[in-house]
Motif scaffolding. Sequence first.
Motif, PDB file in Angstrom:
ATOM      1  N   ILE A   1      65.755   7.722  41.155  1.00 13.23           N
ATOM      2  CA  ILE A   1      66.059   8.056  39.757  1.00 13.23           C
ATOM      3  C   ILE A   1      65.019   7.439  38.838  1.00 13.23           C
ATOM      4  N   ARG A   2      64.672   6.165  39.142  1.00 16.98           N
ATOM      5  CA  ARG A   2      63.684   5.513  38.272  1.00 16.98           C
ATOM      6  C   ARG A   2      62.314   6.154  38.406  1.00 16.98           C
TER       7      ARG A   2
ATOM      8  N   GLU B   1      72.873   6.354  34.469  1.00 17.42           N
ATOM      9  CA  GLU B   1      73.119   6.483  35.907  1.00 17.42           C
ATOM     10  C   GLU B   1      72.633   5.237  36.657  1.00 17.42           C
TER      11      GLU B   1
ATOM     12  N   SER C   1      62.159   6.523  31.452  1.00 13.99           N
ATOM     13  CA  SER C   1      63.465   7.054  31.848  1.00 13.99           C
ATOM     14  C   SER C   1      64.259   7.490  30.626  1.00 13.99           C
ATOM     15  N   SER C   2      64.967   8.618  30.774  1.00 11.24           N
ATOM     16  CA  SER C   2      65.828   9.123  29.697  1.00 11.24           C
ATOM     17  C   SER C   2      67.114   8.290  29.662  1.00 11.24           C
TER      18      SER C   2
ATOM     19  N   GLU D   1      70.105   9.432  30.027  1.00 10.03           N
ATOM     20  CA  GLU D   1      70.960   9.822  31.145  1.00 10.03           C
ATOM     21  C   GLU D   1      70.558   9.077  32.418  1.00 10.03           C
ATOM     22  N   ASP D   2      69.244   8.943  32.619  1.00  8.81           N
ATOM     23  CA  ASP D   2      68.775   8.206  33.799  1.00  8.81           C
ATOM     24  C   ASP D   2      69.203   6.742  33.733  1.00  8.81           C
TER      25      ASP D   2
ATOM     26  N   ARG E   1      61.668   9.319  38.645  1.00  6.26           N
ATOM     27  CA  ARG E   1      61.593  10.703  38.118  1.00  6.26           C
ATOM     28  C   ARG E   1      60.575  10.822  36.982  1.00  6.26           C
TER      29      ARG E   1
END
Length: 448
Positions: free
Chosen positions: A86-87, A100, A93-94, A96-97, A89
Amino acid sequence: MADTDPAGPVMDRDEVDRALARLGAEHEAIETSLLALQDHAGRRLLEGAELTGVTAERWTSTEAAITLLWTYFDAYTDVLRTAREIRARRRWSSREDLVELTELLRGEPVTVAGSAAATANAPAPHGGQAGPGVLSERWSLSALVDRMNELYASSLDMVVAADAVWSALPARIDLLSAEFRRTSRLAHSVGVRPGEHPAGDDLERITRTLKKLREQVVSDPLAFWRPAEGSSAPGGGKPDTTVYDREARALEDVRREIDAVLAVRQDAEKRIVRLRDVLSRADRTLAEARTARGEVLAKIAATEVPVVSGPPTALQEQLSTAAEYRRHAQWHRLSPLLESLEQKAEDELLRARESLTAVTAPLAVRAELRGRLDAYRAKVTRHGLAEDPLLVERYEKARRMLWSAPCDLRAAEQAVLRYQQAVAELLGAAPGVPGQGAGPDERRGPGA
């Protein structure tokens, strides 16, 4: 760490990166520890051994704990890999990220199926028992790390303890057994055998104990582990060598006994010859005492002379037995017999000398009275009083008593005392007391 509150603050990028770095380091350390535990020599030995007792019980629990450790580690790895993906991506980071990631890093993202924990036989957290009714377990990453550390410490403690006992005791027992075999061969060569000598019985007991001890150490090493008091470190303690040490001391006692038997074999002939000489001297002394007794009875009257016993036939018989043992190389029997005989022979010689002294005591008293009478006669002569009628009368009377047979010692002593009294009166000295022995100066002679 605390569970994530949905309404709570969301981690920023820096917090996420620091958390991932820390978790990555923890992951690497845990993996290294698990692989080391997996390759530990003690664990491999436990895995292939036929265990019994407390070791079998603890290994069942430990084996399940190790399996559960890998289950937890795999789940931990999956969550960490997901968080890293996730990190990765996007560089920035957004929200939402970040939401999460916050849930993964601070929440309870790890779910372990209840069946895995329920059937593992591993101890539950804080020493409780994992019940079979638990369908699943939920963990935060920090709580899961604590749980893995707990399982790892208990597993490593068991493995290290078993390995320490196996590394210490079997090899020592084998060395002691080898020494035991050498001692047994030597014992057999000098006649130290079970049923015939106490040391032989000890050897038989030691061999049974060592065999049983080795079997127990191999199958149940934890029965011979003594944990260190107050120590919480894995493997804190030491092997319990109480039984081994006791048998090692017993074998050392047997070796000393065999050395004594060997010493007997080397100088048995000299000792037997020496014993014969001591007993012969005792016999000659007793014979002299018997002859002296006859002489005393003939020469001394009105006195009690002790009876002289005959030669010690029992000791002569035992000496013959010792010689028989030597001829038939029965050293284990000869050793204690010689020790006993040597003491008895010395006691017998001492008894014979005391008997001779007691028997000849009246002759010694007569000789002392004769010497005293002659000494006072010489003193009188030096002072020109040798022809004094009273002194001549008392001297001749005492002399007849002392040089006649049988001699009445009591009457002779009184006659010598009367002569001393007369000498003292003539020389101006204080008279002696009739019936008493002469003083120390007078007994030494008149030359004072």
